[in-house]
Design an enzyme around this catalytic site. Structure first.
Site, PDB file in Angstrom:
ATOM      1  N   LYS A 144       0.832  -1.209   0.000  1.00 25.83           N
ATOM      2  CA  LYS A 144       0.000   0.000   0.000  1.00 25.83           C
ATOM      3  C   LYS A 144       0.867   1.259   0.000  1.00 25.83           C
ATOM      4  CE  LYS A 144      -3.608  -2.724   2.021  1.00 25.83           C
ATOM      5  NZ  LYS A 144      -4.587  -3.066   3.044  1.00 25.83           N
ATOM      6  N   GLN A 155      -4.998  -2.143   9.104  1.00 23.66           N
ATOM      7  CA  GLN A 155      -4.776  -3.444   8.462  1.00 23.66           C
ATOM      8  C   GLN A 155      -5.369  -4.557   9.335  1.00 23.66           C
ATOM      9  OE1 GLN A 155      -3.268  -3.912   5.343  1.00 23.66           O
ATOM     10  NE2 GLN A 155      -3.984  -5.999   5.605  1.00 23.66           N
ATOM     11  N   ASP A 157     -11.429   1.990   3.395  1.00 21.06           N
ATOM     12  CA  ASP A 157     -11.789   0.580   3.235  1.00 21.06           C
ATOM     13  C   ASP A 157     -13.311   0.409   3.117  1.00 21.06           C
ATOM     14  OD1 ASP A 157      -9.482  -0.960   3.051  1.00 21.06           O
ATOM     15  OD2 ASP A 157      -9.241  -1.175   5.222  1.00 21.06           O
TER      16      ASP A 157
HETATM   17  C1  BQF Z   1      -1.791 -10.589  -6.504  1.00 22.43           C
HETATM   18  C2  BQF Z   1      -5.784  -9.493   2.111  1.00 22.43           C
HETATM   19  C3  BQF Z   1      -6.641 -11.464   3.174  1.00 22.43           C
HETATM   20  C4  BQF Z   1      -6.673 -10.807   4.406  1.00 22.43           C
HETATM   21  C5  BQF Z   1      -6.263  -9.490   4.509  1.00 22.43           C
HETATM   22  C6  BQF Z   1      -1.748  -8.443  -5.269  1.00 22.43           C
HETATM   23  C7  BQF Z   1      -2.423  -8.269  -2.961  1.00 22.43           C
HETATM   24  C8  BQF Z   1      -2.594  -9.640  -2.955  1.00 22.43           C
HETATM   25  C9  BQF Z   1      -2.381 -10.381  -4.100  1.00 22.43           C
HETATM   26  C10 BQF Z   1      -2.680  -7.428  -1.758  1.00 22.43           C
HETATM   27  C11 BQF Z   1      -5.287  -8.760   0.959  1.00 22.43           C
HETATM   28  C12 BQF Z   1      -5.232  -9.398  -0.382  1.00 22.43           C
HETATM   29  C13 BQF Z   1      -4.819  -7.446   1.130  1.00 22.43           C
HETATM   30  C14 BQF Z   1      -1.963  -9.797  -5.245  1.00 22.43           C
HETATM   31  C15 BQF Z   1      -4.211  -6.655   0.013  1.00 22.43           C
HETATM   32  C16 BQF Z   1      -4.971  -8.404  -1.484  1.00 22.43           C
HETATM   33  O1  BQF Z   1      -0.966 -10.255  -7.365  1.00 22.43           O
HETATM   34  O2  BQF Z   1      -2.556 -11.550  -6.684  1.00 22.43           O
HETATM   35  C17 BQF Z   1      -1.980  -7.685  -4.124  1.00 22.43           C
HETATM   36  O3  BQF Z   1      -1.825  -6.675  -1.370  1.00 22.43           O
HETATM   37  N1  BQF Z   1      -3.907  -7.486  -1.115  1.00 22.43           N
HETATM   38  C18 BQF Z   1      -4.905  -6.862   2.429  1.00 22.43           C
HETATM   39  O4  BQF Z   1      -4.519  -5.716   2.631  1.00 22.43           O
HETATM   40  O5  BQF Z   1      -5.395  -7.546   3.446  1.00 22.43           O
HETATM   41  C19 BQF Z   1      -5.812  -8.844   3.361  1.00 22.43           C
HETATM   42  C20 BQF Z   1      -6.212 -10.811   2.042  1.00 22.43           C
END
Ligand code: BQF
Length: 285
Positions: A52, A96, A119
């Site tokens: 992020k 987060q 969010d």
């Molecule tokens: C990709 C998330 C579960 C729980 C909390 C790119 C992200 C992930 C995958 C990413 C996620 C999942 C995020 C890919 C943010 C998605 O190339 O497939 C980016 O950074 N995510 C989060 O902040 O909290 C989570 C999943």
């Protein structure tokens, strides 16, 4: 069959946000700023927060990482949220998730100023989504809608099946498909005959958290298949809720994991931060 390139669509959206933000920042003399709160040392969460921060730099935003130790108390966390709410230089705030078990996620989310809630987890924003009058959409469902639009497939009148009913993905996902006049079915762990439901889907969104659970025999030929899952398979490799190798032979469009929905989630966060900034400086839309 076509593989939907989430990285490409995300890059396009981030490029648009960057151009618009540069223009406004220059004229207004204020730069968009996102504050990200991270508590504890969950390695996955640390990676997501780094991503992020990187995205903010890429689109020309200021980012503030607020990193707190595992031992942080609820009171300390609430105090930080209050400070960020009151800080006029901060336009977007996110905490987060998941938080360490001793902390109350709901109380933290409820304390975030709804106008800074990028969010879109605050009850006020959740309610606004329900009535279709929203400023922010939750990043993952919003990203999925963008991916569906990128295929040129129209949601109106289609049978849309969402597997999963979490507050973060499944429920708002169903609502967004409904807003675009899809006929929406939400499936979950108590659904009697999941296969019978998914087989009727023109648009299938999997958001369960079970590796490769959507098999080819559960998919209607020509369906658009969107995979929100982020799991590890038996070899520890990142995989989705959809058995990609099987299902790609049947779908008209399908998203990969990684490189599908994930990059879109990140792009939509930048879009929401820009929206919060525009609201703060008094620019509509
Ligand atoms: C990709 C998330 C579960 C729980 C909390 C790119 C992200 C992930 C995958 C990413 C996620 C999942 C995020 C890919 C943010 C998605 O190339 O497939 C980016 O950074 N995510 C989060 O902040 O909290 C989570 C999943």
């Amino acid at each position: 069959m076509e593989i939907i390139n989430g990285k490409e669509v995300a890059a396009r959206i981030k490029g648009q946000v960057k151009a618009d933000a540069e223009y406004l920042s220059y004229h207004v003399g204020i730069t968009p700023c996102l504050a990200v709160i991270l508590v504890g040392d969950d390695p996955a969460s640390a990676v997501y927060v780094k991503n992020k921060t990187k995205d903010c730099a890429e689109v020309g935003f200021i980012s503030r990482e607020c990193i707190l130790p595992e031992s942080t108390t609820q009171e300390e966390l609430m105090k930080l949220v209050k400070e960020l709410n009151e800080d006029e230089t901060v336009h977007g705030i996110l905490c987060q998730l998941p938080l360490p078990k001793h902390l109350d996620e709901r109380e933290v989310i409820n304390a975030i100023d709804p106008d800074k809630d990028v969010d879109a987890f605050h009850p006020v924003n959740v309610g606004r989504i329900m009535i279709g009058e929203y400023d922010f959409l939750p990043c993952t469902p919003a990203g999925v809608m963008e991916l569906i639009h990128s295929t040129g497939v129209c949601v109106e009148g289609k049978n849309c099946v969402v597997v999963g009913r979490s507050n973060i993905v499944g429920k708002p996902m169903s609502m967004l498909l409904l807003h675009e006049n899809g006929t929406v079915t939400t499936c979950h762990s108590k659904t009697k005959d999941l296969k019978a439901e998914t087989l009727r889907a023109d648009i299938l969104v999997a958001a369960v958290g079970k590796a490769k659970m959507i098999k080819a025999d559960m998919v209607k030929p020509g369906a658009v298949v969107i995979d929100v899952g982020m799991n590890r398979d038996e070899n520890g490799k990142l995989c989705g809720d959809v058995d990609f190798e099987e299902v790609k032979e049947k779908a008209s469009y399908i998203t990969p994991v990684p490189g599908g929905v994930g990059p879109m989630t990140r792009a939509m966060l930048m879009k929401n931060t820009f929206t919060a900034y525009k609201k703060a400086i008094g620019i509509k839309g």
